[in-house]
Design an enzyme around this catalytic site. Structure first.
Site, PDB file in Angstrom:
ATOM      1  N   GLU A   2      -9.259  31.245  -8.690  1.00  8.98           N
ATOM      2  CA  GLU A   2      -8.931  32.971  -8.463  1.00  8.98           C
ATOM      3  C   GLU A   2     -10.321  33.651  -8.098  1.00  8.98           C
ATOM      4  OE1 GLU A   2      -7.048  32.677 -10.462  1.00  8.98           O
ATOM      5  OE2 GLU A   2      -5.078  32.827 -10.306  1.00  8.98           O
ATOM      6  N   GLU A  45       0.067  30.538 -14.992  1.00  6.36           N
ATOM      7  CA  GLU A  45       1.169  31.709 -15.413  1.00  6.36           C
ATOM      8  C   GLU A  45       2.295  31.621 -15.611  1.00  6.36           C
ATOM      9  OE1 GLU A  45      -0.905  34.211 -11.968  1.00  6.36           O
ATOM     10  OE2 GLU A  45      -1.106  35.339 -13.360  1.00  6.36           O
ATOM     11  N   LEU A  91      -1.628  29.447  -1.118  1.00 12.08           N
ATOM     12  CA  LEU A  91      -1.726  30.812  -0.670  1.00 12.08           C
ATOM     13  C   LEU A  91      -1.784  31.482   0.909  1.00 12.08           C
ATOM     14  CD1 LEU A  91      -5.093  29.187  -2.208  1.00 12.08           C
ATOM     15  CD2 LEU A  91      -4.755  31.568  -3.076  1.00 12.08           C
TER      16      LEU A  91
HETATM   17  C1  1HE Z   1      -1.138  23.973  -0.528  1.00  9.96           C
HETATM   18  C2  1HE Z   1      -1.515  25.086  -1.853  1.00  9.96           C
HETATM   19  C3  1HE Z   1      -1.878  26.295  -2.512  1.00  9.96           C
HETATM   20  C4  1HE Z   1      -1.920  23.211  -2.549  1.00  9.96           C
HETATM   21  N1  1HE Z   1      -0.965  27.712  -1.213  1.00  9.96           N
HETATM   22  N2  1HE Z   1      -1.208  25.571   0.561  1.00  9.96           N
HETATM   23  N3  1HE Z   1      -4.627  28.090  -5.281  1.00  9.96           N
HETATM   24  C5  1HE Z   1      -5.745  27.313  -5.676  1.00  9.96           C
HETATM   25  O1  1HE Z   1      -7.019  27.907  -5.130  1.00  9.96           O
HETATM   26  C6  1HE Z   1      -5.334  25.844  -5.467  1.00  9.96           C
HETATM   27  C7  1HE Z   1      -5.259  25.350  -4.586  1.00  9.96           C
HETATM   28  N4  1HE Z   1      -5.458  23.449  -3.830  1.00  9.96           N
HETATM   29  C8  1HE Z   1      -5.579  23.119  -4.834  1.00  9.96           C
HETATM   30  O2  1HE Z   1      -7.367  22.866  -5.089  1.00  9.96           O
HETATM   31  C9  1HE Z   1      -5.286  21.128  -4.387  1.00  9.96           C
HETATM   32  O3  1HE Z   1      -4.686  21.068  -3.248  1.00  9.96           O
HETATM   33  C10 1HE Z   1      -4.651  20.621  -5.596  1.00  9.96           C
HETATM   34  C11 1HE Z   1      -6.081  20.284  -6.805  1.00  9.96           C
HETATM   35  C12 1HE Z   1      -4.093  21.405  -6.295  1.00  9.96           C
HETATM   36  C13 1HE Z   1      -4.027  19.157  -5.095  1.00  9.96           C
HETATM   37  O4  1HE Z   1      -4.725  18.335  -4.456  1.00  9.96           O
HETATM   38  P1  1HE Z   1      -3.946  17.615  -3.268  1.00  9.96           P
HETATM   39  O5  1HE Z   1      -5.944  16.766  -2.399  1.00  9.96           O
HETATM   40  O6  1HE Z   1      -3.494  16.252  -3.846  1.00  9.96           O
HETATM   41  O7  1HE Z   1      -4.061  18.123  -2.244  1.00  9.96           O
HETATM   42  P2  1HE Z   1      -3.678  18.694  -0.958  1.00  9.96           P
HETATM   43  O8  1HE Z   1      -4.583  18.355   0.404  1.00  9.96           O
HETATM   44  O9  1HE Z   1      -5.856  19.691  -1.605  1.00  9.96           O
HETATM   45  O10 1HE Z   1      -3.298  19.300  -0.240  1.00  9.96           O
HETATM   46  C14 1HE Z   1      -1.684  18.656   0.135  1.00  9.96           C
HETATM   47  C15 1HE Z   1      -0.676  20.954   0.934  1.00  9.96           C
HETATM   48  O11 1HE Z   1      -0.932  21.535   0.265  1.00  9.96           O
HETATM   49  C16 1HE Z   1      -1.810  20.567   2.226  1.00  9.96           C
HETATM   50  O12 1HE Z   1      -1.048  21.351   3.001  1.00  9.96           O
HETATM   51  P3  1HE Z   1      -1.033  20.414   4.230  1.00  9.96           P
HETATM   52  O13 1HE Z   1      -0.062  21.474   5.171  1.00  9.96           O
HETATM   53  O14 1HE Z   1      -2.264  20.664   4.520  1.00  9.96           O
HETATM   54  O15 1HE Z   1      -0.236  18.692   3.750  1.00  9.96           O
HETATM   55  C17 1HE Z   1      -2.408  22.387   1.604  1.00  9.96           C
HETATM   56  O16 1HE Z   1      -2.761  22.948   1.869  1.00  9.96           O
HETATM   57  C18 1HE Z   1      -1.491  22.558   0.747  1.00  9.96           C
HETATM   58  N5  1HE Z   1      -1.353  23.906  -0.600  1.00  9.96           N
HETATM   59  N6  1HE Z   1      -2.472  24.001  -2.695  1.00  9.96           N
HETATM   60  C19 1HE Z   1      -0.658  27.046  -0.319  1.00  9.96           C
HETATM   61  N7  1HE Z   1      -2.062  27.169  -3.505  1.00  9.96           N
HETATM   62  C20 1HE Z   1      -0.025  35.677  -8.774  1.00  9.96           C
HETATM   63  S1  1HE Z   1      -1.353  35.435  -8.178  1.00  9.96           S
HETATM   64  C21 1HE Z   1      -2.011  33.620  -8.491  1.00  9.96           C
HETATM   65  C22 1HE Z   1      -3.130  33.401  -8.159  1.00  9.96           C
HETATM   66  C23 1HE Z   1      -3.789  32.074  -8.047  1.00  9.96           C
HETATM   67  O17 1HE Z   1      -2.322  31.036  -8.108  1.00  9.96           O
HETATM   68  S2  1HE Z   1      -4.769  31.680  -7.278  1.00  9.96           S
HETATM   69  C24 1HE Z   1      -4.627  29.604  -7.490  1.00  9.96           C
HETATM   70  C25 1HE Z   1      -4.561  29.418  -6.069  1.00  9.96           C
END
Ligand code: 1HE
Length: 263
Positions: free
Chosen positions: A137, A117, A71
């Site tokens: 999303e 996906e 993201l």
């Molecule tokens: C990220 C991302 C990400 C984690 N982009 N940086 N995806 C989402 O909406 C899912 C977002 N993520 C989460 O809900 C959670 O991270 C998890 C449930 C997957 C994992 O939780 P957790 O507690 O193990 O980890 P965390 O503490 O949330 O994340 C660890 C680090 O990863 C943290 O960064 P830090 O620098 O603070 O350590 C987070 O910011 C980072 N991180 N997920 C960027 N997605 C082609 S179109 C497709 C459209 C989509 O895929 S939409 C779904 C997006």
């Protein structure tokens, strides 16, 4: 001259085991969020697979398979760039789905958004019990962009996908298995071994038949019946006409090939 192995990003690791390659998403500190580097790395990996690789296992390091789209990359995209970004994912995931070799994905933890996906673009999915699926999303104000709206309704139906996207609900591993997101449900920590076992088995098939399964079967399934029957006949004739099929059938008739046993 042997080809030099392609340069992949640090966030992708590759291991060869005979006829199979194991590809690992290795960005656990960001929960294997898919940034451009990883997506382009996937493209390079699949575009340059050595001919000796007959099947691939895809899995991921850390507690989660993938948190989906990175993201942090999204906020800098204009509408035009957003379209190009999504089309880029389509190109890469199409290359996986309609590539040269079958891909077995081993999932655990979060399989979210673009992570789902990606898994949906592969051919066989194994879920460890810790697996859960989500399409958040809606809550992020975006839409699927990696082919999810094309592939996922074919796996689970439009209405289930609507429910996932509108309500933000998750499916656990058992629910995912029941609705068709995974083919195999296994205990935590055992998915990779199962994936390797399946990939090794897939690699023993005739490459022609594997090609037909990957390329002809899904297209036949989307055609009208008459075209489907015709394409099936043509595909069957091509497959059985090749030397490998003749040798394999001869081996069976001479009692030199394995029988079909229950597993
Ligand atoms: C990220 C991302 C990400 C984690 N982009 N940086 N995806 C989402 O909406 C899912 C977002 N993520 C989460 O809900 C959670 O991270 C998890 C449930 C997957 C994992 O939780 P957790 O507690 O193990 O980890 P965390 O503490 O949330 O994340 C660890 C680090 O990863 C943290 O960064 P830090 O620098 O603070 O350590 C987070 O910011 C980072 N991180 N997920 C960027 N997605 C082609 S179109 C497709 C459209 C989509 O895929 S939409 C779904 C997006």
């Amino acid at each position: 001259m042997a080809k030099r192995p392609p340069k992949l990003p640090k966030s992708l690791k590759v291991e060869r085991r005979g006829a199979i390659a194991i590809l690992t998403l290795a960005r656990p500190e960001k929960r294997n969020a898919l940034n451009d580097t990883i997506v382009l790395g996937l493209e390079t990996f699949f575009a340059t697979l050595p001919a000796s690789v007959k099947a691939v296992v895809l899995h991921a390091e850390g507690k989660h398979f993938s948190a989906g789209l990175d993201l942090s990359e999204l906020k800098i995209l204009s509408t035009e760039e957003g379209v190009a970004h999504s089309r880029g994912w389509h190109r890469v995931f199409e290359q996986i789905e309609f590539g040269r070799v079958p891909v077995v994905t081993v999932m655990h933890g979060a399989v979210v958004g673009g992570g789902l996906e990606l898994a949906a673009a592969t051919h066989i999915r194994i879920a460890e019990r810790s697996t859960y699926y989500a399409l958040p999303e809606g809550s992020r104000g975006i839409f699927v962009g990696g082919g999810g709206s094309v592939r996922l309704p074919r796996l689970i139906g439009v209405t289930r996908m609507m429910d996932l996207m509108l309500t933000g609900r998750t499916y656990g591993a058992e629910e995912g298995q029941a609705v068709g997101l995974s083919h195999y449900l296994v205990e935590d920590g055992t998915g990779l071994a199962k994936g390797i076992e399946l990939a090794k088995r897939i690699a023993t098939n005739s490459s022609t038949t594997n090609f037909a399964i990957m390329h002809a079967l899904p297209r036949i399934a989307e055609q009208d019946r008459a075209s489907g029957y015709l394409m099936e006949s043509m595909t069957a004739a091509i497959a059985q006409g090749n030397e490998e099929a003749k040798n394999r059938i001869k081996a069976f008739l001479e009692k030199k090939a394995a029988k079909v046993e229950r597993n």
